[in-house]
Design an enzyme around this catalytic site. Structure first.
Site, PDB file in Angstrom:
ATOM      1  N   ASP A   1     -33.801   7.692  25.109  1.00  0.00           N
ATOM      2  CA  ASP A   1     -34.444   8.251  23.914  1.00  0.00           C
ATOM      3  C   ASP A   1     -33.429   8.601  22.839  1.00  0.00           C
ATOM      4  O   ASP A   1     -32.276   8.938  23.121  1.00  0.00           O
ATOM      5  CB  ASP A   1     -35.229   9.515  24.280  1.00  0.00           C
ATOM      6  CG  ASP A   1     -36.515   9.208  25.024  1.00  0.00           C
ATOM      7  OD1 ASP A   1     -36.995   8.069  24.927  1.00  0.00           O
ATOM      8  OD2 ASP A   1     -37.031  10.112  25.704  1.00  0.00           O
TER       9      ASP A   1
ATOM     10  N   GLN B   1     -11.687   2.579  32.089  1.00  0.00           N
ATOM     11  CA  GLN B   1     -11.580   3.631  31.073  1.00  0.00           C
ATOM     12  C   GLN B   1     -11.687   4.992  31.745  1.00  0.00           C
ATOM     13  O   GLN B   1     -12.453   5.162  32.701  1.00  0.00           O
ATOM     14  CB  GLN B   1     -12.694   3.465  30.036  1.00  0.00           C
ATOM     15  CG  GLN B   1     -12.622   4.384  28.837  1.00  0.00           C
ATOM     16  CD  GLN B   1     -13.769   4.135  27.861  1.00  0.00           C
ATOM     17  OE1 GLN B   1     -14.934   4.226  28.220  1.00  0.00           O
ATOM     18  NE2 GLN B   1     -13.426   3.792  26.621  1.00  0.00           N
TER      19      GLN B   1
ATOM     20  N   GLN C   1       0.821  -1.192   0.000  1.00  0.00           N
ATOM     21  CA  GLN C   1       0.000   0.000   0.000  1.00  0.00           C
ATOM     22  C   GLN C   1       0.860   1.249   0.000  1.00  0.00           C
ATOM     23  O   GLN C   1       2.075   1.202   0.172  1.00  0.00           O
ATOM     24  CB  GLN C   1      -0.972  -0.033   1.182  1.00  0.00           C
ATOM     25  CG  GLN C   1      -1.979  -1.176   1.095  1.00  0.00           C
ATOM     26  CD  GLN C   1      -3.011  -1.147   2.199  1.00  0.00           C
ATOM     27  OE1 GLN C   1      -3.010  -0.281   3.068  1.00  0.00           O
ATOM     28  NE2 GLN C   1      -3.910  -2.121   2.182  1.00  0.00           N
ATOM     29  N   CYS C   2       0.192   2.396  -0.177  1.00  0.00           N
ATOM     30  CA  CYS C   2       0.937   3.641  -0.345  1.00  0.00           C
ATOM     31  C   CYS C   2       1.717   4.022   0.910  1.00  0.00           C
ATOM     32  O   CYS C   2       2.868   4.470   0.834  1.00  0.00           O
ATOM     33  CB  CYS C   2       0.003   4.768  -0.768  1.00  0.00           C
ATOM     34  SG  CYS C   2      -1.302   5.188   0.420  1.00  0.00           S
TER      35      CYS C   2
ATOM     36  N   MET D   1      -5.188   6.680   8.405  1.00  0.00           N
ATOM     37  CA  MET D   1      -5.449   7.046   7.026  1.00  0.00           C
ATOM     38  C   MET D   1      -4.238   7.780   6.453  1.00  0.00           C
ATOM     39  O   MET D   1      -3.543   8.504   7.181  1.00  0.00           O
ATOM     40  CB  MET D   1      -6.681   7.958   6.928  1.00  0.00           C
ATOM     41  CG  MET D   1      -7.946   7.371   7.530  1.00  0.00           C
ATOM     42  SD  MET D   1      -8.570   5.968   6.588  1.00  0.00           S
ATOM     43  CE  MET D   1     -10.039   5.567   7.525  1.00  0.00           C
TER      44      MET D   1
ATOM     45  N   ILE E   1     -26.129   6.025  29.130  1.00  0.00           N
ATOM     46  CA  ILE E   1     -27.110   5.731  28.089  1.00  0.00           C
ATOM     47  C   ILE E   1     -27.404   4.233  28.113  1.00  0.00           C
ATOM     48  O   ILE E   1     -26.492   3.407  28.124  1.00  0.00           O
ATOM     49  CB  ILE E   1     -26.575   6.140  26.699  1.00  0.00           C
ATOM     50  CG1 ILE E   1     -26.292   7.647  26.681  1.00  0.00           C
ATOM     51  CG2 ILE E   1     -27.572   5.765  25.609  1.00  0.00           C
ATOM     52  CD1 ILE E   1     -27.491   8.538  26.938  1.00  0.00           C
TER      53      ILE E   1
END
Length: 630
Positions: A614, A572, A58-59, A80, A609
């Site tokens: 919601d 964490q 790859q590059c 990336m 959450i």
């Protein structure tokens, strides 16, 4: 007129030519890979002097290999190619010294020079990853480069470069290099130099652009979904009406996000997907780390084979983020059986239209089309069975995904529970019409199948061996009889057991320490975490269960119950969700085929959450208009 025959690409690994320093440049025509010569993922890793250069051919691998062989330094791991433009130093291998690295925007008054790295942005010819090449020659009107993973043909006899790019000098003294592809944008060039003159000044955007804002519709609309459509009818049934919010006081609530924040989430989603893939590969290469994931030993060869054969076969997953003016941090990656697709891809947009919310654009508008494209590219070879349990929320979730699958031109059938399934004479599980179940998209998590192995005291090795022989069974079909049969192609693939396991978070931190999108994570409680506050997570927990938030003074700020209390844990760093309009708000982004495809927010009065939190409508607003709002 005689047509020139097309130039055939050279087989993978063929030396196309040599750049300065006699560094070979290889063909990366992956279609021609010799499976005997390169039988597994490990064989695609490129090393020089024991130093990892990248993935063949790859590059980024060529860029790192060339500067190491010619200059003796390397740049840090990046997800990336375009991320190289944001690096600020390289490291001398022999003594560990850090040397300054400066980036020059295309059009800068300092021209590229031999040894500079030319960087392309994502998009066009270099969609998602961007591209990097090494500058080898600079003339008055052109620049010559060497590169991999673009053209797989041998160079012209005597040439020492891959491609020649036009170079212009603007009236203001700036230098601009043009890409020879119509769809490709050169960001600029990166040079190891002590002179920062004309270098890009990396100005951080206004931190206020990363604080979400709350809005309210003028009134409540009683009915705004079409109950003649199965998915929408199922959603209305689950919610107890045409509503997004479970609490009446939030029926008109929605949220706003700036364009700058949306772009940052897109970049983070794409980059983090690549980082999680790198971490998954690392885990599977290191048995002592893989052991921390708590997976059945008999299943590990299957997981490795799944990674080898189906690394690019995952359809979609969901990242959970916390975003404030202090930064954007990822909590975790739900790469296996994530939820909220219909809410993000359809319902939040329907709600906004019905309630007359004209500001900004729908943050989830691209998700549906992206899922359709992904299913078209999945090459499903028979009926695709959507397997789900009988919970009400799974009904609209499955119906929405079936809509996407059928829009892709595939035959899809939803199976609720397992009661309608049976065995055929050859030992295959079949549906009520006799269709063999060979292709599956599931709402069940892989861990549910593993729990079935544990709960039923199944001899794991014997069970996995038995599926290698087709024979009738004398018991009703179980989930494990479908998902763990090697001939059945399951989405998401078995390897997502690694990627979704919270044990991957400390691995990520070890591979990419201090990365701006990551929260410090470890397998043990460290002094630094204890000093600043931390979160305890079970490695296979779901839906916010068995989470403990602990403050700086070891005070438990919040904790949730659940069925995962007996699982191993990770620690964490604490980064609390922001309170916006009385609700704690988490940002979720969806990755489809490894690319950002849509965003939503989930909200709860508590600090965590959960499955019943919601999902309220989210709109993306231009920066100036966003900052102007109260």
């Amino acid at each position: 007129m005689t047509k020139t025959p097309p130039v055939r690409p050279e087989p993978f690994g063929t030396i196309l030519g040599h750049g300065p320093g006699r560094v070979p440049v290889h063909s990366s025509d992956y279609k021609s890979v010799d499976k005997e010569e390169l039988p597994d993922r490990a064989s695609f890793k490129s090393y020089v002097d024991g130093i990892f250069m990248g993935v063949k051919w790859q590059c980024v691998e060529l860029a790192r290999r060339w500067i190491y062989l010619n200059r003796g330094y390397v740049f840090d791991d990046i997800a990336m190619a375009y991320d190289i433009f944001n690096l600020r130093h390289v490291t001398m291998v022999k003594d560990g010294r850090k040397l300054p690295l400066y980036s020059f925007r295309n059009g800068a008054k300092r021209p590229p020079e031999p040894g500079a790295l030319m960087i392309w942005n994502e998009g066009g010819e270099f969609e998602i990853t961007g591209h990097v090449a090494v500058v080898t020659e600079v003339a008055d009107n052109h620049v010559r480069i060497i590169e991999q993973n673009v053209d797989h043909t041998r160079w012209t006899e005597g040439a020492s470069w891959s491609r020649e790019l036009p170079l212009e000098r603007a009236p203001d003294g700036g230098y601009r290099v043009s890409c020879t592809y119509t769809e490709g944008e050169i960001l600029g060039w990166v040079i190891q130099t002590d002179d920062p003159a004309y270098a890009e000044i990396m100005e951080d955007p206004d931190p206020g652009l990363f604080n979400l804002k709350a809005g309210d519709a003028d009134h409540v609309v009683e009915k705004w979904l079409d109950v003649n459509r199965p998915a929408e009818a199922a959603f209305v049934d689950y919610m107890g009406g045409h509503r997004l919010a479970t609490r009446d006081e939030e029926l008109t609530r929605y949220y706003l996000m700036s364009e700058t924040a949306r772009k940052e989430i897109k970049r983070a989603t794409n980059e983090l997907h690549a980082m999680f893939m790198r971490a998954t590969d690392y885990v599977l290469d290191n048995p002592e780390i893989l052991e921390k994931f708590g997976l059945p030993a008999a299943l590990l060869p299957r997981i490795r084979q799944s990674w080898q054969d189906r690394q690019t076969h995952n359809i979609t997953g969901r990242f959970d983020f916390v975003m404030t003016d202090k930064g954007l941090k990822v909590y975790e990656y739900n790469a296996d059986s994530a939820g909220c697709y219909m809410e993000c891809g359809q319902v939040q947009g329907e709600w906004a239209r019905a309630h007359g919310i004209a500001v900004g654009r729908d943050a989830g508008e691209a998700l549906g089309p992206a899922l359709v494209r992904a299913w078209k590219d999945a090459h499903v070879g028979a009926v695709l069975h959507v397997l789900k349990d009988e919970d009400p929320d799974e009904e609209y979730h499955a119906q929405y995904m079936r809509n996407m699958i059928e829009q892709a031109g595939l035959h899809c059938k939803i199976i609720s529970g397992l009661g309608s399934l049976s065995w055929d004479k050859d030992g295959w599980v079949v549906d009520d019409e006799g269709n063999r179940i060979t292709w599956v998209w599931k709402t069940w998590a892989w861990e549910t199948a593993l729990d079935q192995l544990r709960d039923e005291a199944v001899d794991e090795e014997a069970f996995l061996r038995s599926h290698e022989v087709s024979e009738p069974r004398d018991h009703a079909p179980r989930l494990i009889d479908i998902l763990l049969r090697p001939e059945v192609m399951v989405f998401e693939p078995l390897w997502t057991l690694i990627t979704s396991n919270k044990a991957i978070l400390p691995v990520l931190w070890s591979l990419f320490p201090d990365h701006p999108y990551l929260l410090e994570s470890h397998f043990e409680l460290t002094d630094s975490l204890q000093k600043n506050g931390y979160v305890i997570k079970p490695i296979v927990g779901r839906c916010g269960k068995n989470i403990s938030l602990v403050g700086r003074d070891d005070t438990v700020l919040y904790e949730t119950g659940g069925q995962f209390a007996d699982r191993d844990q990770i620690y964490q760093a604490l980064f609390r969700l922001p309170d916006i309009g009385g609700l704690r708000v988490q940002v979720c982004s969806f990755s489809v085929d490894g690319r950002d495809a849509g965003v939503c927010v989930r909200c709860d009065p508590s600090l965590v959450i959960r499955s019943d939190s919601d999902l309220l409508a989210l709109r993306v607003v231009e920066d100036e208009a966003f900052l102007a709002r109260e």
